[in-house]
Design an enzyme around this catalytic site. Structure first.
Site, PDB file in Angstrom:
ATOM      1  N   HIS A 198      31.949  42.597  44.952  1.00  0.00           N
ATOM      2  CA  HIS A 198      32.106  44.040  45.101  1.00  0.00           C
ATOM      3  C   HIS A 198      30.724  44.688  45.101  1.00  0.00           C
ATOM      4  O   HIS A 198      29.966  44.533  44.143  1.00  0.00           O
ATOM      5  CB  HIS A 198      32.945  44.608  43.955  1.00  0.00           C
ATOM      6  CG  HIS A 198      34.358  44.113  43.966  1.00  0.00           C
ATOM      7  ND1 HIS A 198      35.196  44.271  42.887  1.00  0.00           N
ATOM      8  CD2 HIS A 198      35.091  43.477  44.912  1.00  0.00           C
ATOM      9  CE1 HIS A 198      36.382  43.751  43.180  1.00  0.00           C
ATOM     10  NE2 HIS A 198      36.332  43.261  44.395  1.00  0.00           N
ATOM     11  N   SER A 231      32.756  40.476  40.670  1.00  0.00           N
ATOM     12  CA  SER A 231      32.357  41.881  40.656  1.00  0.00           C
ATOM     13  C   SER A 231      31.261  42.036  39.602  1.00  0.00           C
ATOM     14  O   SER A 231      30.295  41.276  39.620  1.00  0.00           O
ATOM     15  CB  SER A 231      33.580  42.767  40.382  1.00  0.00           C
ATOM     16  OG  SER A 231      33.247  44.133  40.462  1.00  0.00           O
ATOM     17  N   ASP A 253      41.146  42.331  40.927  1.00  0.00           N
ATOM     18  CA  ASP A 253      41.033  41.723  42.250  1.00  0.00           C
ATOM     19  C   ASP A 253      40.793  40.219  42.108  1.00  0.00           C
ATOM     20  O   ASP A 253      40.015  39.783  41.264  1.00  0.00           O
ATOM     21  CB  ASP A 253      39.873  42.372  43.009  1.00  0.00           C
ATOM     22  CG  ASP A 253      39.868  42.040  44.495  1.00  0.00           C
ATOM     23  OD1 ASP A 253      40.925  41.633  45.011  1.00  0.00           O
ATOM     24  OD2 ASP A 253      38.809  42.212  45.124  1.00  0.00           O
TER      25      ASP A 253
END
Length: 199
Positions: free
Chosen positions: A46, A19, A139
């Site tokens: 992301h 991310s 995540d």
């Protein structure tokens, strides 16, 4: 920090997730991989949902390997980099084939790293390596645990080398990965595996 020997089986896929700060890390890893690299690379970052991704354009010019945005039901080809498109989960189905899903976001994210890692673990088992990079949420941690349970190899970017430490730290709080490395050493690990005929 735990560091173990390289995988003893040939890797067919390397799943990578990240991310915030992960594009910089990927910039140290993907361009280092040589033409002829065997394993497919499946990448979830992301991204903003409302804008087209520029990742393929960015990395296509810098990589020796083919780079493309994943398409639904597409067969996975060795030595190819696949980026998840914005606002779609990327999964691996039997074949192996890629699958895109608009199921609900996981960890507030679609695409979700956990979704990729868990589905890839089901398909590839010990022939998979999962790499978790810089990021600002948790995540990927559960997905790494699934990869480990399936016999795959796990690598986490060292938190002190990450622009956003939360994602690597969440993984390290949940599992003991095989390697904890900065991006340049992740690249070196993958190129070594290639030279040894393991990727």
């Amino acid at each position: 920090m735990r560091q173990v020997a390289s995988p003893r089986v040939r890797l067919d896929a390397i799943a990578i997730g990240g991310s915030a700060g992960s594009i910089e890390a990927l910039g140290a890893v993907l361009p280092a991989l040589p033409a002829g690299f065997h394993a497919a690379l499946l990448v979830v970052l992301h991204l903003p949902r409302e804008r087209p991704s520029l990742l393929c354009n960015i990395f296509r010019q810098r990589c020796a390997l083919p780079v493309r945005e994943a398409q639904d039901k597409e067969p996975v080809e060795p030595g190819t980099v696949y980026f998840a498109p914005p606002d779609y989960h990327l999964l691996v189905d039997s074949g192996p084939r890629l699958c895109l899903s608009v199921d609900a976001p996981l960890n507030f994210s679609r695409p979700s790293i956990d979704v990729l890692f868990e589905s890839a673990a089901d398909e590839y088992g010990p022939r998979l390596m999962a790499v978790l990079l810089s990021g600002a949420n948790s995540d990927g941690a559960r997905g790494l645990r699934a990869v480990q349970a399936a016999g795959g190899a796990t690598v986490v970017q060292s938190p002190d080398s990450a622009s956003s430490m939360a994602m690597p730290q969440a993984a390290l709080a949940l599992i003991q990965p095989d390697q904890v490395l900065p991006p340049a050493r992740i690249a070196a690990l993958l190129t070594t595996l290639h030279k040894e005929g393991l990727s």
